[in-house]
Design a protein around this motif. Structure first.
Motif, PDB file in Angstrom:
ATOM      1  N   THR A  51      11.375  19.930   5.096  1.00 38.87           N
ATOM      2  CA  THR A  51      12.572  19.434   5.790  1.00 38.87           C
ATOM      3  C   THR A  51      13.801  19.404   4.893  1.00 38.87           C
ATOM      4  O   THR A  51      14.918  19.301   5.388  1.00 38.87           O
ATOM      5  N   GLY A  52      13.584  19.423   3.583  1.00 38.05           N
ATOM      6  CA  GLY A  52      14.719  19.283   2.663  1.00 38.05           C
ATOM      7  C   GLY A  52      15.191  17.837   2.546  1.00 38.05           C
ATOM      8  O   GLY A  52      16.241  17.568   1.962  1.00 38.05           O
ATOM      9  N   LEU A  53      14.432  16.885   3.098  1.00 42.78           N
ATOM     10  CA  LEU A  53      14.836  15.470   2.999  1.00 42.78           C
ATOM     11  C   LEU A  53      14.281  14.848   1.722  1.00 42.78           C
ATOM     12  O   LEU A  53      13.246  15.280   1.216  1.00 42.78           O
ATOM     13  N   LYS A  54      14.971  13.830   1.261  1.00 37.62           N
ATOM     14  CA  LYS A  54      14.480  13.040   0.130  1.00 37.62           C
ATOM     15  C   LYS A  54      13.873  11.749   0.669  1.00 37.62           C
ATOM     16  O   LYS A  54      14.399  11.182   1.626  1.00 37.62           O
ATOM     17  N   MET A  55      12.777  11.297   0.051  1.00 34.56           N
ATOM     18  CA  MET A  55      12.245   9.958   0.339  1.00 34.56           C
ATOM     19  C   MET A  55      12.966   9.022  -0.626  1.00 34.56           C
ATOM     20  O   MET A  55      12.723   9.059  -1.838  1.00 34.56           O
ATOM     21  N   LEU A  56      13.846   8.187  -0.116  1.00 40.81           N
ATOM     22  CA  LEU A  56      14.706   7.391  -1.007  1.00 40.81           C
ATOM     23  C   LEU A  56      14.000   6.211  -1.655  1.00 40.81           C
ATOM     24  O   LEU A  56      14.406   5.755  -2.721  1.00 40.81           O
ATOM     25  N   GLY A  57      12.967   5.683  -0.978  1.00 46.41           N
ATOM     26  CA  GLY A  57      12.324   4.514  -1.563  1.00 46.41           C
ATOM     27  C   GLY A  57      10.959   4.248  -0.981  1.00 46.41           C
ATOM     28  O   GLY A  57      10.624   4.720   0.116  1.00 46.41           O
ATOM     29  N   LEU A  58      10.166   3.511  -1.733  1.00 44.87           N
ATOM     30  CA  LEU A  58       8.862   3.028  -1.255  1.00 44.87           C
ATOM     31  C   LEU A  58       8.595   1.692  -1.947  1.00 44.87           C
ATOM     32  O   LEU A  58       9.280   1.328  -2.912  1.00 44.87           O
ATOM     33  N   ASN A  59       7.614   0.961  -1.424  1.00 43.02           N
ATOM     34  CA  ASN A  59       7.319  -0.395  -1.936  1.00 43.02           C
ATOM     35  C   ASN A  59       6.030  -0.417  -2.748  1.00 43.02           C
ATOM     36  O   ASN A  59       5.110   0.350  -2.464  1.00 43.02           O
ATOM     37  N   THR A  60       5.947  -1.380  -3.639  1.00 41.52           N
ATOM     38  CA  THR A  60       4.649  -1.631  -4.278  1.00 41.52           C
ATOM     39  C   THR A  60       3.692  -2.207  -3.237  1.00 41.52           C
ATOM     40  O   THR A  60       4.110  -2.898  -2.302  1.00 41.52           O
ATOM     41  N   ARG A  61       2.425  -1.936  -3.414  1.00 39.90           N
ATOM     42  CA  ARG A  61       1.378  -2.493  -2.555  1.00 39.90           C
ATOM     43  C   ARG A  61       1.494  -4.023  -2.545  1.00 39.90           C
ATOM     44  O   ARG A  61       1.836  -4.630  -3.560  1.00 39.90           O
ATOM     45  N   ARG A  62       1.142  -4.632  -1.402  1.00 40.52           N
ATOM     46  CA  ARG A  62       1.355  -6.085  -1.277  1.00 40.52           C
ATOM     47  C   ARG A  62       0.212  -6.942  -1.788  1.00 40.52           C
ATOM     48  O   ARG A  62       0.346  -8.143  -1.916  1.00 40.52           O
ATOM     49  N   GLY A  63      -0.954  -6.353  -2.032  1.00 40.54           N
ATOM     50  CA  GLY A  63      -2.122  -7.155  -2.403  1.00 40.54           C
ATOM     51  C   GLY A  63      -3.078  -7.214  -1.227  1.00 40.54           C
ATOM     52  O   GLY A  63      -3.186  -6.245  -0.466  1.00 40.54           O
ATOM     53  N   ASP A  64      -3.733  -8.343  -1.058  1.00 47.36           N
ATOM     54  CA  ASP A  64      -4.703  -8.490   0.029  1.00 47.36           C
ATOM     55  C   ASP A  64      -3.977  -9.049   1.260  1.00 47.36           C
ATOM     56  O   ASP A  64      -3.834 -10.261   1.419  1.00 47.36           O
ATOM     57  N   THR A  65      -3.540  -8.143   2.134  1.00 47.26           N
ATOM     58  CA  THR A  65      -2.727  -8.608   3.276  1.00 47.26           C
ATOM     59  C   THR A  65      -3.567  -9.430   4.250  1.00 47.26           C
ATOM     60  O   THR A  65      -3.037 -10.305   4.929  1.00 47.26           O
ATOM     61  N   SER A  66      -4.895  -9.174   4.288  1.00 42.12           N
ATOM     62  CA  SER A  66      -5.716  -9.969   5.207  1.00 42.12           C
ATOM     63  C   SER A  66      -5.786 -11.433   4.740  1.00 42.12           C
ATOM     64  O   SER A  66      -6.014 -12.343   5.528  1.00 42.12           O
ATOM     65  N   ALA A  67      -5.536 -11.646   3.447  1.00 44.84           N
ATOM     66  CA  ALA A  67      -5.503 -13.022   2.931  1.00 44.84           C
ATOM     67  C   ALA A  67      -4.068 -13.555   2.897  1.00 44.84           C
ATOM     68  O   ALA A  67      -3.811 -14.634   2.358  1.00 44.84           O
ATOM     69  N   GLY A  68      -3.118 -12.753   3.429  1.00 45.79           N
ATOM     70  CA  GLY A  68      -1.736 -13.239   3.529  1.00 45.79           C
ATOM     71  C   GLY A  68      -0.817 -12.804   2.400  1.00 45.79           C
ATOM     72  O   GLY A  68       0.326 -13.233   2.343  1.00 45.79           O
ATOM     73  N   ASP A  69      -1.276 -11.944   1.488  1.00 46.31           N
ATOM     74  CA  ASP A  69      -0.387 -11.500   0.403  1.00 46.31           C
ATOM     75  C   ASP A  69       0.786 -10.679   0.944  1.00 46.31           C
ATOM     76  O   ASP A  69       0.643  -9.906   1.898  1.00 46.31           O
ATOM     77  N   ASN A  70       1.926 -10.836   0.281  1.00 43.31           N
ATOM     78  CA  ASN A  70       3.109 -10.044   0.652  1.00 43.31           C
ATOM     79  C   ASN A  70       3.820  -9.594  -0.621  1.00 43.31           C
ATOM     80  O   ASN A  70       5.034  -9.697  -0.745  1.00 43.31           O
ATOM     81  N   GLY A  71       3.034  -9.134  -1.571  1.00 41.29           N
ATOM     82  CA  GLY A  71       3.566  -8.753  -2.872  1.00 41.29           C
ATOM     83  C   GLY A  71       2.880  -9.583  -3.943  1.00 41.29           C
ATOM     84  O   GLY A  71       2.255 -10.617  -3.644  1.00 41.29           O
ATOM     85  N   LEU A  72       2.977  -9.106  -5.193  1.00 39.05           N
ATOM     86  CA  LEU A  72       2.193  -9.718  -6.270  1.00 39.05           C
ATOM     87  C   LEU A  72       3.009 -10.080  -7.507  1.00 39.05           C
ATOM     88  O   LEU A  72       2.545 -10.846  -8.347  1.00 39.05           O
ATOM     89  N   ALA A  73       4.210  -9.527  -7.623  1.00 32.73           N
ATOM     90  CA  ALA A  73       4.886  -9.531  -8.925  1.00 32.73           C
ATOM     91  C   ALA A  73       5.356 -10.910  -9.393  1.00 32.73           C
ATOM     92  O   ALA A  73       5.634 -11.089 -10.574  1.00 32.73           O
ATOM     93  N   ALA A  74       5.451 -11.889  -8.485  1.00 32.36           N
ATOM     94  CA  ALA A  74       5.873 -13.234  -8.920  1.00 32.36           C
ATOM     95  C   ALA A  74       4.709 -14.217  -8.894  1.00 32.36           C
ATOM     96  O   ALA A  74       4.918 -15.420  -8.991  1.00 32.36           O
ATOM     97  N   ILE A  75       3.509 -13.697  -8.769  1.00 34.02           N
ATOM     98  CA  ILE A  75       2.371 -14.618  -8.619  1.00 34.02           C
ATOM     99  C   ILE A  75       1.664 -14.836  -9.955  1.00 34.02           C
ATOM    100  O   ILE A  75       1.047 -13.917 -10.507  1.00 34.02           O
ATOM    101  N   PRO A  76       1.763 -16.051 -10.477  1.00 30.80           N
ATOM    102  CA  PRO A  76       1.105 -16.334 -11.755  1.00 30.80           C
ATOM    103  C   PRO A  76      -0.406 -16.087 -11.628  1.00 30.80           C
ATOM    104  O   PRO A  76      -0.995 -16.360 -10.586  1.00 30.80           O
ATOM    105  N   GLY A  77      -0.993 -15.529 -12.658  1.00 22.06           N
ATOM    106  CA  GLY A  77      -2.446 -15.316 -12.650  1.00 22.06           C
ATOM    107  C   GLY A  77      -2.864 -13.994 -12.031  1.00 22.06           C
ATOM    108  O   GLY A  77      -4.060 -13.689 -11.999  1.00 22.06           O
ATOM    109  N   ARG A  78      -1.899 -13.221 -11.525  1.00 17.43           N
ATOM    110  CA  ARG A  78      -2.285 -11.932 -10.921  1.00 17.43           C
ATOM    111  C   ARG A  78      -1.500 -10.779 -11.551  1.00 17.43           C
ATOM    112  O   ARG A  78      -1.172  -9.787 -10.884  1.00 17.43           O
TER     113      ARG A  78
END
Ligand SMILES: O=C(O)C(=O)[C@H](O)CO
Ligand SMILES: [Mg+2]
Length: 255
Positions: A51-78
């Motif tokens: 297509t000639g398009l660029k993918m401008l961005g993507l997110n880091t994986r959120r963790g265990d979403t079934s346990a309610g995770d929505n990202g990991l980078a500010a979570i102490p111990g992980r």
């Protein structure tokens, strides 16, 4: 104005490569996504090349979403999980030529969370710099993500200053900022040097940007006058078929 289709919400029923083709056919100048990891990077890369398009961005994986995770980078111990997610996102982005990686903070509060987030952002920026990638942080609103570590642009600006890396920027999502802080025009002007990407949706219902409390014609004119150079991320939830929701594009393209 040019627009980037957020394929986390638009054409959700299609595979990521097919959604890229649909975005091209609908006249988008770029695409972005949330979590592409179930699709091999070569397949996404092939669709981008076709297509000639660029993918401008993507997110880091959120963790265990079934346990309610929505990202990991500010979570102490992980920290090791958070860093593995950062490494995975940067490797994927670098393989498909994506310039931005959004590092998701997660649900946490307090000084320890802040120190953890700062350390992980430092790590992410150093790793990303090797591939010329920018790290984004995005304040999310309290209605959709109660308890999320990062919720205001002030908090994000402070973190960016503390990390002190030129490849750490703010994802300014007009939808979240309007819900938490309002005053979009002044904030966009003031924060422009820190902004790495801008997203939009109607407020408060997060659907197509042609109704609701934000006048995007006005906002996009302002961005034009500030010479904002990049495609704006259409990150909204269409109320039906995506292709039938795109009337706003021609109306706002010439704002
Ligand atoms: O929710 C948003 O606004 C985002 O941009 C994230 O990428 C997904 O949580
Ligand atoms: Mg967003």
């Amino acid at each position: 104005m040019q627009f980037s289709a957020n394929l986390g919400f638009l054409w959700k029923e299609l595979s990521l490569p097919d959604a890229i083709l649909a975005a091209k056919n609908a006249g988008f100048a770029a695409v972005e996504c949330h979590w592409p990891y179930d699709v091999p990077a070569e397949k996404v890369k092939a669709a981008l090349q076709e297509t000639g398009l660029k993918m401008l961005g993507l997110n880091t994986r959120r963790g265990d979403t079934s346990a309610g995770d929505n990202g990991l980078a500010a979570i102490p111990g992980r920290v090791s999980e958070a860093r593995a997610a950062i490494e995975e996102a940067i490797a994927y982005a670098s393989e498909i030529g994506t310039p931005n990686v959004h590092v998701m903070a997660g649900f946490a509060q307090g000084d320890e969370a802040r120190a953890t987030f700062l350390d992980n952002l430092h790590y992410a920026c150093e790793l990303a710099a090797q591939s010329n990638i920018t790290i984004l942080i995005e304040p999310l609103n309290h209605y959709d993500a109660p308890g999320y570590f990062l919720s205001t642009t002030q908090q994000a600006s402070d973190l960016i200053a503390l990390v002190g890396k030129t490849n750490l920027k703010l994802m300014f999502d007009c939808y979240h900022v309007q819900l938490m802080e309002g005053d979009l025009s002044h904030r966009l002007e003031k924060l422009m040097p820190l902004i790495g990407h801008i997203q939009f949706a109607s407020v408060p219902d997060r659907s197509a940007p042609d109704h609701g409390e934000v006048n995007y014609e006005y906002i996009f004119k302002l961005l034009n006058s500030l010479s904002y150079p990049k495609p704006l991320g259409a990150e909204y939830k269409p109320s039906g078929d995506t292709s039938a929701s795109l009337g706003w594009m021609s109306a706002l393209k010439h704002a």
